[in-house]
Scaffold this motif. Sequence first.
Motif, PDB file in Angstrom:
ATOM      1  N   SER A 109       0.833  -1.206   0.000  1.00 57.35           N
ATOM      2  CA  SER A 109       0.000   0.000   0.000  1.00 57.35           C
ATOM      3  C   SER A 109       0.864   1.251   0.000  1.00 57.35           C
ATOM      4  O   SER A 109       0.506   2.266  -0.609  1.00 57.35           O
ATOM      5  CB  SER A 109      -0.951   0.006   1.194  1.00 57.35           C
ATOM      6  OG  SER A 109      -0.253   0.180   2.405  1.00 57.35           O
ATOM      7  N   TRP A 174      -8.646  -4.829   3.342  1.00 55.74           N
ATOM      8  CA  TRP A 174      -7.523  -3.971   2.940  1.00 55.74           C
ATOM      9  C   TRP A 174      -6.738  -4.557   1.771  1.00 55.74           C
ATOM     10  O   TRP A 174      -6.011  -3.828   1.093  1.00 55.74           O
ATOM     11  CB  TRP A 174      -6.653  -3.573   4.115  1.00 55.74           C
ATOM     12  CG  TRP A 174      -5.861  -4.633   4.834  1.00 55.74           C
ATOM     13  CD1 TRP A 174      -5.504  -5.862   4.406  1.00 55.74           C
ATOM     14  CD2 TRP A 174      -5.308  -4.504   6.144  1.00 55.74           C
ATOM     15  NE1 TRP A 174      -4.780  -6.516   5.348  1.00 55.74           N
ATOM     16  CE2 TRP A 174      -4.638  -5.707   6.438  1.00 55.74           C
ATOM     17  CE3 TRP A 174      -5.319  -3.509   7.115  1.00 55.74           C
ATOM     18  CZ2 TRP A 174      -3.980  -5.931   7.646  1.00 55.74           C
ATOM     19  CZ3 TRP A 174      -4.665  -3.732   8.308  1.00 55.74           C
ATOM     20  CH2 TRP A 174      -4.008  -4.928   8.570  1.00 55.74           C
ATOM     21  N   TRP A 180      -6.990   2.444   0.832  1.00 57.43           N
ATOM     22  CA  TRP A 180      -7.560   2.790   2.130  1.00 57.43           C
ATOM     23  C   TRP A 180      -6.904   2.024   3.271  1.00 57.43           C
ATOM     24  O   TRP A 180      -7.317   2.144   4.420  1.00 57.43           O
ATOM     25  CB  TRP A 180      -9.056   2.506   2.156  1.00 57.43           C
ATOM     26  CG  TRP A 180      -9.848   3.333   1.197  1.00 57.43           C
ATOM     27  CD1 TRP A 180      -9.454   4.468   0.540  1.00 57.43           C
ATOM     28  CD2 TRP A 180     -11.188   3.077   0.766  1.00 57.43           C
ATOM     29  NE1 TRP A 180     -10.454   4.941  -0.277  1.00 57.43           N
ATOM     30  CE2 TRP A 180     -11.532   4.105  -0.154  1.00 57.43           C
ATOM     31  CE3 TRP A 180     -12.128   2.094   1.060  1.00 57.43           C
ATOM     32  CZ2 TRP A 180     -12.780   4.170  -0.768  1.00 57.43           C
ATOM     33  CZ3 TRP A 180     -13.376   2.157   0.439  1.00 57.43           C
ATOM     34  CH2 TRP A 180     -13.698   3.188  -0.459  1.00 57.43           C
ATOM     35  N   ALA A 181      -5.907   1.220   2.945  1.00 58.77           N
ATOM     36  CA  ALA A 181      -5.316   0.331   3.952  1.00 58.77           C
ATOM     37  C   ALA A 181      -4.795   1.062   5.194  1.00 58.77           C
ATOM     38  O   ALA A 181      -5.005   0.586   6.314  1.00 58.77           O
ATOM     39  CB  ALA A 181      -4.208  -0.515   3.324  1.00 58.77           C
ATOM     40  N   ILE A 184      -7.803   1.928   7.347  1.00 56.04           N
ATOM     41  CA  ILE A 184      -8.360   0.696   7.908  1.00 56.04           C
ATOM     42  C   ILE A 184      -7.477   0.196   9.036  1.00 56.04           C
ATOM     43  O   ILE A 184      -7.966  -0.266  10.082  1.00 56.04           O
ATOM     44  CB  ILE A 184      -8.495  -0.377   6.804  1.00 56.04           C
ATOM     45  CG1 ILE A 184      -9.515   0.071   5.746  1.00 56.04           C
ATOM     46  CG2 ILE A 184      -8.906  -1.722   7.397  1.00 56.04           C
ATOM     47  CD1 ILE A 184      -9.505  -0.790   4.494  1.00 56.04           C
TER      48      ILE A 184
END
Length: 208
Positions: A109, A174, A180-181, A184
């Motif tokens: 990410s 995720w 958006w990990a 989250i």
Amino acid sequence: MFDARARRLLEHPLDRAAAALDVAAVTPDRITAAGLVLGLGSAGAAAAGLWTAAVLLWLASRLADGLDGPLARRRRTRGEVDAGAGGFFDITADFTVYGATVVGVAVGSSAELGGGPLWPFLLVLLAYYINGAAFLAFSSIAERTGATIDDGRSLSFLGGLAEGGETIVVHTVWLLFPFWAPQIAVVWAALVGVSAAHRIVAGYRALR
């Protein structure tokens, strides 16, 4: 939080799947090993940004994790003895996969975001560490003092807000939405932290 309900819903389908796998070449430990390899593969795929592969490998890993226990119970009904090695292998494989997946998602990410933050994932690992220490210490001491919780699993699990079912859902989410990990991860770290605090208090009271 919903592990007990999920186990009741999945008990019969997993038992049927375990019955289909109940041949000499397939053992509970081999299924656990397959889940470990698949989980590590998922973490590696996430780190490389191969998100579709990562989520498919992750779900396959968790399916394997759900099958080793029912198969082990079938073997025990036929008199096969496991002094605890299978349960030990299972829990250590789970912890390895969970931690590796956090690292893989953090690396992948961050690359997706062009240098996204890593600290949310460090918080998740810290929360996992405290949570794991609490329930493993409780299980060990409960076994010695006779305060065990027998729900069919190898260890005495204290219930909490964040359990195996929630972990599977969050890790899946995720992997599906790596952009958006970090957000989250912050929320998940807080939930696991609350669960860890609850387990510490509940374990202390149960062992007094």
